[in-house]
Design an enzyme around this catalytic site. Structure first.
Site, PDB file in Angstrom:
ATOM      1  CG  HIS A  10      -2.028  -1.271   1.233  1.00  0.00           C
ATOM      2  ND1 HIS A  10      -3.252  -1.991   0.383  1.00  0.00           N
ATOM      3  CD2 HIS A  10      -1.687  -2.261   2.223  1.00  0.00           C
ATOM      4  CE1 HIS A  10      -3.203  -2.700   0.823  1.00  0.00           C
ATOM      5  NE2 HIS A  10      -2.743  -3.572   2.424  1.00  0.00           N
ATOM      6  CD  GLU A  24      -1.574  -3.369   5.377  1.00  0.00           C
ATOM      7  OE1 GLU A  24      -1.483  -4.616   4.725  1.00  0.00           O
ATOM      8  OE2 GLU A  24      -3.371  -3.279   4.591  1.00  0.00           O
ATOM      9  CG  HIS A  85       0.551  -7.396   2.342  1.00  0.00           C
ATOM     10  ND1 HIS A  85      -0.389  -6.154   2.042  1.00  0.00           N
ATOM     11  CD2 HIS A  85       1.675  -7.112   1.717  1.00  0.00           C
ATOM     12  CE1 HIS A  85       0.554  -5.800   0.673  1.00  0.00           C
ATOM     13  NE2 HIS A  85       1.535  -6.319   0.469  1.00  0.00           N
ATOM     14  CD  GLU A 151      -1.342 -10.013   5.416  1.00  0.00           C
ATOM     15  OE1 GLU A 151      -1.284  -9.298   5.962  1.00  0.00           O
ATOM     16  OE2 GLU A 151      -2.387 -10.427   3.801  1.00  0.00           O
TER      17      GLU A 151
END
Length: 270
Positions: A10, A24, A85, A151
């Site tokens: 992102h 995030e 992430h 993650e």
């Protein structure tokens, strides 16, 4: 030495998932920079897709930006691509670290490397080891090298979110990942130097506080709006508002639909 491309997910106008006062895009950037430093300390050539809170391709769509990240890895003849992430869930109890790979790499070296990576991070941090998952993520699909997506924890779990924002915890995640990557390439791991006795401990970054803005959501839509936020599909505006009565532009709708599609591909809220 091997080339590792690190991709903090992102950035900029795309904050990723949000929860417990954190975004995030900022959490993953902080840990990714620490991973960069750790790998360079061990002699790796490291290429970052971004080193600030901006999209790598701010002028393009989200899909074009993701393609750009993969192409950056391909152009640099990467030996390993690591997307970093944080996750979210509808239940605040869910926690732990996982590594995702593209379904086409199941049973290959990529899956073995992903398992080594998630084992290393979990061992360094004490997090729940959620193992390896399959996902048709664009950056994994379009990267020629072994590609994994970490993650690193759940932003929707209060304790884990606080950990993810803590400098010492970020260092443990980064060093655990670096040590695992050294193992993959049979490269000696150079341990992080211990701080001098007179060096003060690093101060954890100040969390982004929840917005003080209070706005009224229509009673009939409150649950649905909260789901959109929790699932990271439509997270609202930088000032903390959601503006439920504001018209949606075609660009905003495209981003929301793309996030919804990715959410469904990952199994949705089930």
């Amino acid at each position: 030495m091997p080339t590792v491309v690190i991709d903090p997910g992102h950035g900029g106008q795309d904050p990723g998932t949000v929860g417990n006062g954190y975004q995030e895009s900022m959490l993953v950037l902080q840990t990714s920079l620490l991973l960069r430093d750790a790998l360079r300390r061990c002699g790796f050539r490291v290429v970052m897709t971004r080193e600030s809170n901006t999209l790598p391709l701010p002028s393009g769509s989200i899909a074009e930006d993701l393609a750009y990240r993969a192409q950056l890895a391909n152009n640099n003849n990467a030996d390993l691509f690591v997307a970093w992430h944080v996750d979210s869930a509808t239940s605040s109890d869910v926690n732990g670290v996982a590594v995702w790979i593209h379904p086409s790499t199941r049973g290959t070296r990529t899956e073995q490397w992903a398992q080594t990576l998630v084992n290393g991070i979990a061992a360094a941090t004490g997090q729940k080891n959620r193992g390896v998952y399959l996902g048709d993520f664009q950056v994994l699909r379009e990267t020629a090298a072994d590609a994994v997506l970490v993650e690193s924890g759940f932003i929707t779990n209060q304790q884990e979110a606080n950990n993810l924002a803590n400098t010492n915890f970020q260092v443990r995640e980064a060093e655990g990942a670096a040590q695992a990557i050294c193992t993959l390439f049979n490269v000696p791991y150079n341990q992080l130097p211990a701080p001098r006795p007179d060096t003060p401990a690093p101060t954890p970054p100040t969390p982004t506080p929840p917005s003080p803005v209070q706005e009224q959501w229509p009673a009939w839509a409150q649950e649905s709006i909260q789901h959109m936020i929790d699932w990271g599909i439509m997270v609202g505006f930088p000032d903390g508002t959601w503006k439920p009565n504001q018209l949606v532009t075609r660009a905003e709708m495209a981003v929301a639909l793309e996030k919804l599609y990715a959410f469904i591909r990952q199994g949705g809220a089930s």
